[in-house]
Write an enzyme that holds these catalytic residues in place. Structure first.
Site, PDB file in Angstrom:
ATOM      1  N   TYR A  94      -2.382  12.101   3.518  1.00  0.00           N
ATOM      2  CA  TYR A  94      -2.389  11.898   2.580  1.00  0.00           C
ATOM      3  C   TYR A  94      -1.637  14.012   2.087  1.00  0.00           C
ATOM      4  O   TYR A  94      -0.206  13.861   1.821  1.00  0.00           O
ATOM      5  CB  TYR A  94      -2.597  11.150   1.333  1.00  0.00           C
ATOM      6  CG  TYR A  94      -1.934  10.030   1.420  1.00  0.00           C
ATOM      7  CD1 TYR A  94      -0.760   9.815   1.463  1.00  0.00           C
ATOM      8  CD2 TYR A  94      -2.879   9.303   1.776  1.00  0.00           C
ATOM      9  CE1 TYR A  94      -0.457   7.696   0.757  1.00  0.00           C
ATOM     10  CE2 TYR A  94      -2.456   7.574   2.573  1.00  0.00           C
ATOM     11  CZ  TYR A  94      -1.600   6.845   1.550  1.00  0.00           C
ATOM     12  OH  TYR A  94      -1.387   6.144   2.350  1.00  0.00           O
ATOM     13  N   GLU A 136      -5.468   1.094   0.298  1.00  0.00           N
ATOM     14  CA  GLU A 136      -5.721   0.863   1.349  1.00  0.00           C
ATOM     15  C   GLU A 136      -7.398   0.785   2.107  1.00  0.00           C
ATOM     16  O   GLU A 136      -7.545   0.012   2.677  1.00  0.00           O
ATOM     17  CB  GLU A 136      -5.258   2.048   2.596  1.00  0.00           C
ATOM     18  CG  GLU A 136      -3.665   1.788   1.884  1.00  0.00           C
ATOM     19  CD  GLU A 136      -2.462   2.948   2.291  1.00  0.00           C
ATOM     20  OE1 GLU A 136      -2.840   3.679   2.455  1.00  0.00           O
ATOM     21  OE2 GLU A 136      -1.353   2.754   1.849  1.00  0.00           O
TER      22      GLU A 136
HETATM   23  C1  HEM Z   1       6.290   3.147   5.795  1.00  0.00           C
HETATM   24  C2  HEM Z   1       5.611   4.909   1.313  1.00  0.00           C
HETATM   25  C3  HEM Z   1       2.661   7.683   2.565  1.00  0.00           C
HETATM   26  C4  HEM Z   1       3.245   6.516   6.461  1.00  0.00           C
HETATM   27  C5  HEM Z   1       5.919   3.309   4.392  1.00  0.00           C
HETATM   28  C6  HEM Z   1       7.058   2.639   3.747  1.00  0.00           C
HETATM   29  C7  HEM Z   1       7.792   3.127   2.692  1.00  0.00           C
HETATM   30  C8  HEM Z   1       6.670   4.332   2.543  1.00  0.00           C
HETATM   31  C9  HEM Z   1       8.170   3.088   1.422  1.00  0.00           C
HETATM   32  C10 HEM Z   1       8.065   2.054   3.984  1.00  0.00           C
HETATM   33  C11 HEM Z   1       7.694   0.530   4.064  1.00  0.00           C
HETATM   34  C12 HEM Z   1       8.095  -0.482   4.701  1.00  0.00           C
HETATM   35  O1  HEM Z   1       8.362  -0.847   5.467  1.00  0.00           O
HETATM   36  O2  HEM Z   1       8.451  -1.823   4.210  1.00  0.00           O
HETATM   37  C13 HEM Z   1       4.752   6.054   0.927  1.00  0.00           C
HETATM   38  C14 HEM Z   1       4.343   6.721   0.183  1.00  0.00           C
HETATM   39  C15 HEM Z   1       3.674   7.577   0.367  1.00  0.00           C
HETATM   40  C16 HEM Z   1       3.601   7.784   1.407  1.00  0.00           C
HETATM   41  C17 HEM Z   1       5.627   6.730  -1.352  1.00  0.00           C
HETATM   42  C18 HEM Z   1       3.245   8.518  -0.253  1.00  0.00           C
HETATM   43  C19 HEM Z   1       2.401   8.763  -1.832  1.00  0.00           C
HETATM   44  C20 HEM Z   1       2.359   8.249   3.712  1.00  0.00           C
HETATM   45  C21 HEM Z   1       1.633   8.740   4.837  1.00  0.00           C
HETATM   46  C22 HEM Z   1       1.400   8.199   6.608  1.00  0.00           C
HETATM   47  C23 HEM Z   1       2.581   7.228   6.004  1.00  0.00           C
HETATM   48  C24 HEM Z   1       0.578   9.714   3.955  1.00  0.00           C
HETATM   49  C25 HEM Z   1       1.440   8.770   7.381  1.00  0.00           C
HETATM   50  C26 HEM Z   1       0.830  10.259   8.042  1.00  0.00           C
HETATM   51  C27 HEM Z   1       4.562   6.049   7.312  1.00  0.00           C
HETATM   52  C28 HEM Z   1       4.385   5.007   8.400  1.00  0.00           C
HETATM   53  C29 HEM Z   1       5.455   4.543   7.752  1.00  0.00           C
HETATM   54  C30 HEM Z   1       5.633   4.161   6.368  1.00  0.00           C
HETATM   55  C31 HEM Z   1       3.838   5.787   9.576  1.00  0.00           C
HETATM   56  C32 HEM Z   1       5.970   2.967   9.068  1.00  0.00           C
HETATM   57  C33 HEM Z   1       6.729   3.913   9.652  1.00  0.00           C
HETATM   58  C34 HEM Z   1       7.618   4.207  10.284  1.00  0.00           C
HETATM   59  O3  HEM Z   1       7.575   2.845  11.089  1.00  0.00           O
HETATM   60  O4  HEM Z   1       8.451   4.528  10.972  1.00  0.00           O
HETATM   61  N1  HEM Z   1       5.756   4.570   3.619  1.00  0.00           N
HETATM   62  N2  HEM Z   1       4.131   6.691   2.130  1.00  0.00           N
HETATM   63  N3  HEM Z   1       3.581   7.285   5.247  1.00  0.00           N
HETATM   64  N4  HEM Z   1       4.793   5.106   6.022  1.00  0.00           N
HETATM   65 FE1  HEM Z   1       4.084   6.144   4.189  1.00  0.00          FE
END
Ligand code: HEM
Length: 376
Positions: A94, A136
């Site tokens: 994060y 989580e």
């Molecule tokens: C996917 C929000 C933090 C890694 C997503 C999605 C959202 C989101 C809205 C799309 C969900 C969907 O597919 O329905 C956020 C928010 C964060 C956060 C608001 C912080 C407050 C993180 C962190 C990581 C991360 C810290 C890791 C480094 C990913 C990955 C995906 C994802 C790998 C899937 C995207 C893909 O397949 O390319 N996140 N996220 N996220 N998030 Fe986060």
């Protein structure tokens, strides 16, 4: 958070939303430069297409609308948190995302980015991140297994021109599948620069032969989905696939009694498991399926078998047209579960509400990132 800081956040959100795409671009560029190991985790195809990049940054901005009551975003966080848990996103990730998101925000605000404004954003991001981390943590504690474990491919069935079903086995782990869940596969294709993680829906709750999921071959030529082509062409019976534990919140609500299942194309995958679960629970169910033509039609035998228990209607769009109002008339009292492309689902939701279905009874799962998960 002190109220004057909240005011700063609220005041800067409209400008930031307007330039959300720039924030996103700067954020990903700087993050991957400093942390190339994260390239393994993010879907590089979605990156190119631009869906997921928007989803993450825009969610942070949209959540700012609830800054006075961040607990209110928890229900919307749950679906994203399932994906994060399935991808093995951990608390230590994060701050990395936060630091680079702030670089993007600073760039967009330019001269207006005073230390006071940047401080407020840093603190606010920390609060949102904590909401995700807490949700989580709970999911990590209840997941069927930790991280990724190897499964052997025991069966590979070609269900249609472009859909293959894999049956995989690992007798050392125990799992209790719910229809609508997905598993996440980690692969390392030779002609792909990184490891790749992909979510695939479970297509049956029956695990007698192993865990079953389906993969659609995406695109062709230059626009091929490297991972789905690798899965179709290179992964064979006897090979090993690394899987993380089942996840997802697109589940049947057993308090409801009358169901209408609607699927388009490969969207049939989670719906097949749901129909199985509904029939097993003796629920009054109907199924309407739209697919281009016979060649593209997966799960033919299974749908035929369902037809002996419930009403099943299959419409080939090439010859019979798309699903429309008359296909759904007289079913308005049913709870609806839809799965298909974003375009398919939007079309279905429009038709169903015009026919008189209540929006609150329509549950849906898009294939691909949900774009505006946290909204009004
Ligand atoms: C996917 C929000 C933090 C890694 C997503 C999605 C959202 C989101 C809205 C799309 C969900 C969907 O597919 O329905 C956020 C928010 C964060 C956060 C608001 C912080 C407050 C993180 C962190 C990581 C991360 C810290 C890791 C480094 C990913 C990955 C995906 C994802 C790998 C899937 C995207 C893909 O397949 O390319 N996140 N996220 N996220 N998030 Fe986060």
């Amino acid at each position: 958070m002190e109220s004057h800081k909240k005011e700063i956040i609220k005041a800067t959100v409209p400008a930031l939303e307007q330039h959300g795409t720039t924030i996103t671009k700067v954020f990903y560029q700087t993050m991957f430069e400093k942390h190339p190991e994260l390239l393994d985790m993010f879907n590089q195809t979605n990156q190119k297409v631009g869906d997921q990049p928007k989803a993450l940054a825009f969610t942070v901005l949209q959540a700012a609308r609830h800054i006075d009551d961040l607990e209110a975003i928890v229900p919307a966080v749950i679906g994203i948190a399932h994906k994060h848990r399935a991808l093995n996103v951990k608390p230590e990730h994060y701050p990395i995302v936060g630091e680079n998101l702030l670089v993007g925000i600073k760039e967009v605000l330019g001269d207006a980015a005073t230390p006071e404004i940047m401080d407020a954003w840093e603190e606010y991001y920390g609060e949102i991140a904590q909401v995700f981390i807490d949700v989580e943590n709970g999911m990590y504690q209840t997941a069927d297994w930790d991280g990724f474990v190897p499964f052997e491919v025991v069966k590979k069935d070609h269900l249609s021109d472009d859909i293959v079903r894999y049956t995989v086995k690992n007798d050392t782990v125990e799992y209790d599948l719910r229809a609508g869940q997905y598993i996440t596969v980690k692969v390392d294709p030779e002609d792909y620069p990184n490891e790749a993680l992909r979510h695939y829906s479970i297509c049956s709750i029956n695990t007698d032969e192993g865990l079953q999921f389906a993969v659609k071959k995406e695109g062709s030529g230059e626009k091929s989905g490297v991972v789905s082509h690798y899965m179709h062409d290179d992964v064979k019976v006897g090979d090993t696939l690394e899987l993380s534990a089942p996840a997802g919140d697109f589940l049947l609500n057993h308090e409801e009694d009358k169901f209408l299942f609607i699927a388009g194309g490969v969207g049939a995958t989670p719906v097949m498991a749901m129909i199985e679960e509904a029939i097993a629970a003796d629920k009054d169910s109907k199924f309407i399926y739209s697919v281009q033509n016979e060649g593209m039609h997966p799960f033919k035998d299974e749908m035929k078998a369902f037809g002996e228990e419930i009403d099943v209607k299959i419409k080939y769009s090439d010859t019979e047209g798309y699903l429309t109002h008359e296909d759904f008339e007289g079913m308005e009292d049913r709870s609806v579960y839809i799965c298909g492309s974003m375009h398919f689902m939007n079309a279905m939701i429009k038709v169903l509400t015009e026919v008189g279905f209540e929006e609150e009874n329509i549950h849906f799962e898009p294939f691909g990132p949900k774009m505006s998960v946290i909204g009004e």
